[in-house]
Design a protein around this motif. Structure first.
Motif, PDB file in Angstrom:
ATOM      1  N   TRP A  76       3.239   7.857   0.936  1.00 13.95           N
ATOM      2  CA  TRP A  76       4.272   8.867   0.667  1.00 13.95           C
ATOM      3  C   TRP A  76       4.757   9.478   1.974  1.00 13.95           C
ATOM      4  CZ3 TRP A  76       6.586   9.514  -3.888  1.00 13.95           C
ATOM      5  CH2 TRP A  76       5.899   9.216  -5.070  1.00 13.95           C
ATOM      6  N   ARG A  96       0.853  -1.175   0.000  1.00 16.48           N
ATOM      7  CA  ARG A  96       0.000   0.000   0.000  1.00 16.48           C
ATOM      8  C   ARG A  96       0.897   1.236   0.000  1.00 16.48           C
ATOM      9  NH1 ARG A  96      -4.871   1.579   4.148  1.00 16.48           N
ATOM     10  NH2 ARG A  96      -5.250   3.650   3.267  1.00 16.48           N
ATOM     11  N   LYS A  97       0.613   2.139  -0.917  1.00 16.80           N
ATOM     12  CA  LYS A  97       1.461   3.315  -1.085  1.00 16.80           C
ATOM     13  C   LYS A  97       1.299   4.289   0.083  1.00 16.80           C
ATOM     14  CE  LYS A  97       1.652   5.232  -5.279  1.00 16.80           C
ATOM     15  NZ  LYS A  97       0.787   5.879  -6.274  1.00 16.80           N
ATOM     16  N   LYS A 132       2.621   5.241 -12.290  1.00 12.98           N
ATOM     17  CA  LYS A 132       2.576   4.712 -10.926  1.00 12.98           C
ATOM     18  C   LYS A 132       2.062   5.706  -9.901  1.00 12.98           C
ATOM     19  CE  LYS A 132       4.277   0.693 -12.112  1.00 12.98           C
ATOM     20  NZ  LYS A 132       5.549   0.097 -11.744  1.00 12.98           N
ATOM     21  N   SER A 133       1.801   6.928 -10.349  1.00  9.34           N
ATOM     22  CA  SER A 133       1.347   7.954  -9.419  1.00  9.34           C
ATOM     23  C   SER A 133       0.614   9.057 -10.158  1.00  9.34           C
ATOM     24  CB  SER A 133       2.564   8.549  -8.699  1.00  9.34           C
ATOM     25  OG  SER A 133       2.179   9.627  -7.883  1.00  9.34           O
ATOM     26  N   SER A 134      -0.271   9.717  -9.427  1.00 11.54           N
ATOM     27  CA  SER A 134      -0.936  10.893 -10.004  1.00 11.54           C
ATOM     28  C   SER A 134      -0.051  12.128  -9.845  1.00 11.54           C
ATOM     29  CB  SER A 134      -2.277  11.110  -9.300  1.00 11.54           C
ATOM     30  OG  SER A 134      -2.062  11.346  -7.927  1.00 11.54           O
ATOM     31  N   ARG A 135       1.025  11.970  -9.080  1.00 12.90           N
ATOM     32  CA  ARG A 135       1.939  13.096  -8.868  1.00 12.90           C
ATOM     33  C   ARG A 135       2.818  13.324 -10.091  1.00 12.90           C
ATOM     34  NH1 ARG A 135       3.994  13.332  -2.670  1.00 12.90           N
ATOM     35  NH2 ARG A 135       2.050  12.743  -1.682  1.00 12.90           N
TER      36      ARG A 135
END
Ligand code: I3P
Length: 126
Positions: free
Chosen positions: A34, A31-32, A82-85
């Protein structure tokens, strides 16, 4: 890391606060989560410190402890999937660990991408 889990004397190439997320361990998806992390690039590994820069610097001494990733055989790439960032790079190790590193300031992460790539390349050619 040394056999006792400590970090021996080594060349520090770069250190900076980056956003970090570990997304897989041993090929298993995690689970990601940050977190802002003090990241240190050494010639053969990337070290992650949850604590302050000052403590991280102190912990670089033999006997100090850090979460780290061996760069030998690692793959470093830009990722938009892999990310919305924005400004995200991915590091994948031969053991199936996957990390994302991110900074809002593009030149910051660009320098990290290039520096890590250079370290990985020099390990495989050396
Ligand atoms: C995750 C959290 C992450 C997000 C991730 C979410 O939700 O919002 O910031 O990653 O997206 O699943 P949670 O906190 O509930 O675990 P990004 O910020 O990198 O987009 P993902 O599932 O698409 O990786």
């Amino acid at each position: 890391h040394n056999i006792d889990g400590s970090i021996g004397p080594q060349t520090v190439l770069k250190g900076e606060y980056l956003n970090k997320a570990k997304i897989a361990e041993g090929g298993k998806k995690l689970r990601k989560n940050w977190t802002s992390t003090w990241v240190v690039l050494c010639s053969n590994q990337l070290l992650f410190y949850k604590e302050s820069k000052q403590e991280a610097v102190a912990n670089l001494k033999p006997g100090g402890k850090a979460d780290g990733v061996d760069l030998c055989g690692a793959v470093i790439e830009w990722t938009t999937e892999k990310s919305s960032r924005k400004n995200v790079i991915q590091i994948t190790t031969p053991t199936g660990h996957e990390f994302l590193l991110q900074a809002d300031h593009f030149p910051t992460i660009c320098k990290w991408h290039d520096a890590i790539k250079k370290a990985v390349d020099s390990l495989s050619s050396g």
